[in-house]
Design a protein around this motif. Structure first.
Motif, short mmCIF file in Angstrom:
data_model
loop_
_atom_site.label_atom_id
_atom_site.label_comp_id
_atom_site.label_asym_id
_atom_site.label_seq_id
_atom_site.Cartn_x
_atom_site.Cartn_y
_atom_site.Cartn_z
N LEU A 380 0.85 -1.23 0.17
CA LEU A 380 -0.13 -0.05 0.03
C LEU A 380 0.92 1.34 -0.12
O LEU A 380 1.74 1.38 0.67
CB LEU A 380 -0.99 0.01 1.18
N ILE A 381 0.76 2.07 -0.97
CA ILE A 381 1.39 3.41 -1.11
C ILE A 381 0.61 4.57 -0.76
O ILE A 381 -0.59 4.64 -0.74
CB ILE A 381 1.83 3.52 -2.41
N GLY A 382 1.17 5.40 0.13
CA GLY A 382 0.53 6.67 0.70
C GLY A 382 1.37 7.92 0.37
O GLY A 382 2.54 8.32 1.04
N ASN A 383 1.49 8.56 -0.78
CA ASN A 383 2.28 9.42 -1.40
C ASN A 383 1.42 10.74 -1.27
O ASN A 383 0.62 11.33 -1.89
CB ASN A 383 2.35 9.33 -2.93
N HIS A 384 1.94 11.47 -0.16
CA HIS A 384 1.23 12.85 0.29
C HIS A 384 -0.42 12.43 0.37
O HIS A 384 -1.18 13.21 -0.16
CB HIS A 384 1.40 14.15 -0.92
N SER A 385 -0.73 11.59 1.27
CA SER A 385 -2.11 10.89 1.09
C SER A 385 -2.86 11.78 2.21
O SER A 385 -3.94 11.09 2.64
CB SER A 385 -2.02 9.38 1.36
N ASP A 386 -2.40 12.69 2.84
CA ASP A 386 -3.19 13.48 3.78
C ASP A 386 -4.00 12.70 4.87
O ASP A 386 -3.30 12.24 5.73
CB ASP A 386 -4.11 14.41 2.76
N GLU A 387 -5.35 12.86 4.81
CA GLU A 387 -5.97 12.23 6.05
C GLU A 387 -5.91 10.83 6.10
O GLU A 387 -6.24 10.11 7.31
CB GLU A 387 -7.45 12.48 6.04
N LEU A 388 -5.41 10.14 4.95
CA LEU A 388 -5.29 8.76 5.17
C LEU A 388 -3.90 8.13 5.78
O LEU A 388 -3.71 7.06 6.17
CB LEU A 388 -5.52 8.10 3.65
#
Length: 678
Positions: A380-388
């Motif tokens: 799972l990738i969160g690139n500047h995913s803010d509230e996530l």
């Protein structure tokens, strides 16, 4: 034979020397790319202590003790450019291929040649006069490093080069000796391109000098070995500056978890492959920043995943889901390089249409719950995913035992709402990174931190590649996760939750969100550039600021005259804080809430104001270059200065790009744009 090619005084040394000098040397040793932009980086292979030999007859000498070197990367042996040393006969069966020499064997051979045969080089290393005999052995520290050149756009990268570095701490000096690899794989020390950096003191002043051994044999290749003038001017100046600055960092070194040489070549290849996206970028965001940043992030993940496949002994490429994928370019690149996956974002972007059917992008809101799990996904990738962002380790942990995560935090969010600071002794960014890392640990991950090489101030990523517990303990760990999440929000004990999920975790209600209060991002992005505020309100604020700059001179109620160059009042320059103090609290709060703040309004009022270095003043249109005026906007708006400034407009009507009265107004040639999503 040796020659000093540069000497720089250390400014305001204070109490930082000599310790600050060695901190600066460590930067040049481990991160030379910050000074030499033609390098991608350096890799420290091994360290050990040693003793410089005495100047005496040639012959082998023992090394500095029985302790083995401490390799930074096991199984890697020196290779790269170098020179000539005394031959070391192979051990054991002459018919067997000789094993590559380690740092200890390399020093044994080199020091054996120094004693007696190379008194000049020994003197250079020991700072003693040529031919003298030191009274006592000189303890030094040896470092073996590999320099990695940066790949060029249309040429293959030069081969990595190895160096033997001799740190002489008692005398404040460090010597760099290049190595070369022989055909049979044993590195040797070259006697050309040897240089030394020294710290010296004269009365109250400190100096950093650079000396070259055999300058007549120096060969500058413009990459690993710069010119003597650069070594003598640029390098000591940087070291002197770094010596008095605090080099302590709260973050890991850049690209500490991936091999920099592989990163450099892969990044250059991907940059060439996807650089065409800059020309067709349909979004309102800066194309070069976003394209090359996503290329760099994709490069990092591709190398990280390649290393992971090698460690696990698998061939199949990892699958992924990019949560909060935004423009989708990262998912597009990863998919194009053979990794099956998709991107999900709450808002569709125009650029999605350009990627083609092989790139899977979905428009959907993610609310952390049993409905948003990805059991068949590797990463799972969160690139500047803010509230996530804080939820991604949780979703990864609950998706499957083998699911891993990569997050690049930017904006500061907790599980529900904005993140609130709790430790004032840290920067907000460092504190938030520690929080996300704490989430990963609470979810049962070994969390690693690295710093990416991207054009952003928020470039620290957190990676969860393995678990701290066996798969059989999943149910117990999920209870721990639930307690941690609810504890962040002051929620009651998880005993009051609904039934457990078949995979071992529960929810507030069966199938419901894991935490009440979480709000996904709105599908329609709020406009924060003054467009949502009433025109009358904006005009009133502009007049208030203009009156302040004019020291209270009355403004023209409407319809003025063209001014003269001699009489036109330029007004004052005021700090933004002064301007804000002159406005009422309700106005400031409304601007901050709906416009982004006073500075946003002033910058958007481009015709009237100029904001430079935190100060605002009237824009003088006599100083504007003609090419900066858009021909399609000529005379399509009324001149504010003609209408409101007590001296009118500083330009005559035929030179002003704005209309002096309704008679000059022309219809706009640019069609009105629909609101765009960034």
């Amino acid at each position: 034979m040796a020659r000093e090619v540069g000497r720089v005084a250390v400014p305001d040394p204070g109490a930082r020397l000599p310790g600050g000098f060695w901190e600066a040397v460590a930067v040049w040793l481990e991160r030379p790319q910050v000074a030499n932009k033609r390098l991608c980086g350096a890799r420290v292979e091994a360290r050990r202590s040693a003793v410089l030999p005495r100047a005496e007859a040639c012959g082998p000498r023992p090394s500095a003790g029985p302790e083995p070197e401490e390799p930074a990367a096991a199984g890697r042996d020196p290779e790269g450019p170098g020179g000539r040393r005394a031959r070391r006969p192979p051990a054991g069966d002459p018919g067997r291929p000789r094993e590559p020499a380690g740092l200890r064997a390399l020093w044994d051979d080199f020091s054996a040649g120094l004693a007696g045969c190379r008194a000049d080089l020994l003197a250079f290393l020991s700072r003693s006069a040529a031919g003298s005999r030191p009274e006592a052995p000189l303890d030094v520290e040896l470092v073996l490093r590999t320099l990695v050149p940066k790949a060029g756009p249309r040429r293959p990268p030069p081969a990595p080069r190895r160096e033997l570095v001799v740190r002489d701490v008692p005398h404040g000096a460090v010597t760099f000796l290049p190595l070369e690899e022989e055909d049979e794989g044993s590195p040797e020390v070259r006697t050309s391109n040897v240089y030394r950096v020294e710290l010296s003191q004269s009365e109250e002043a400190w100096f950093i000098s650079v000396l070259i051994f055999c300058p007549e044999r120096w060969h500058a290749d413009g990459v690993v070995y710069p010119s003597p003038s650069w070594l003598g001017e640029e390098l000591p100046a940087r070291l002197a500056r770094w010596s008095v600055q605090s080099r302590k960092s709260d973050f890991r070194a850049t690209l500490s978890l991936v091999p920099v040489e592989k990163y450099s070549s892969t990044y250059q290849a991907l940059k060439e492959k996807y650089r065409g996206m800059v020309k067709v970028w349909p979004e309102v965001t800066d194309p070069e920043k976003f394209v090359y940043e996503d290329v760099a992030i994709a490069t990092y993940l591709l190398i990280l995943w390649e290393e992971e496949r090698a460690e696990r002994g698998v061939v199949a490429k990892q699958s992924f889901v990019d949560l909060g994928c935004g423009n989708g370019l990262l998912a597009h690149i990863l998919s194009g390089e053979g990794h099956p996956g998709r991107g999900i974002d709450v808002r569709r972007r125009k650029i999605w249409e350009l990627y083609g059917p092989q790139t899977r992008l979905e428009e959907a809101a993610i609310t952390p719950s049993d409905e948003t799990l990805f059991p068949g996904t590797d990463w799972l990738i969160g690139n500047h995913s803010d509230e996530l962002t804080p939820w991604i380790p949780v979703i990864a942990a609950r998706s499957s035992y083998d699911c891993r995560f990569f997050v690049l935090p930017c904006c500061f969010f907790d599980f529900a709402g904005k993140y609130c600071r709790r430790q004032s002794q840290k920067t907000q960014y460092r504190e938030y990174l520690d929080f996300v890392q704490e989430v990963g640990v609470a979810c049962g991950f070994h969390v690693q931190e690295d710093c990416l090489r991207i054009p952003s101030t928020k470039r620290v990523c957190l990676i969860g590649r393995s678990r701290t517990y066996p798969a059989a303990a999943e149910a117990e760990l999920d209870e721990q996760r639930a307690r941690y999440i609810r504890g962040r929000q002051g929620q009651p004990s998880p005993a009051a939750r609904g039934p457990a999920h078949p995979d071992g975790h529960g929810a507030g209600e069966a199938g419901g969100p894991w935490l009440p209060g979480f709000q996904p991002r709105e599908q329609a992005e709020p406009v924060r550039n003054c467009a949502g505020l009433p025109r009358a309100f904006l005009d009133r604020v502009v007049l208030q600021v203009a009156s302040l700059l004019l020291r209270g001179r009355p403004l023209s109620p409407g319809g003025a005259r063209s001014g003269t160059v001699q009489a036109w009042d330029r007004g004052e320059s005021r700090a933004l804080a002064e301007v804000a103090h002159a406005l009422d609290t309700e106005t400031l709060q409304r601007l901050k809430r709906e416009c982004g703040g006073l500075q946003t309004l002033l910058r958007n009022s481009h015709q009237v104001f100029e904001v430079v270095n935190g100060r605002v003043h009237f824009r003088d249109w006599r100083e504007e270059r003609p090419q900066e005026r858009r021909p399609d906007a000529y005379k399509t708006r009324t001149c504010w200065f003609f209408a409101h400034h007590p001296d009118g407009c500083v330009l005559p009507a035929h030179r002003c790009p704005f209309a002096h009265g309704p008679g000059e107004l022309r219809p706009s040639l640019t069609p009105k744009k629909k609101k765009q999503l960034s």
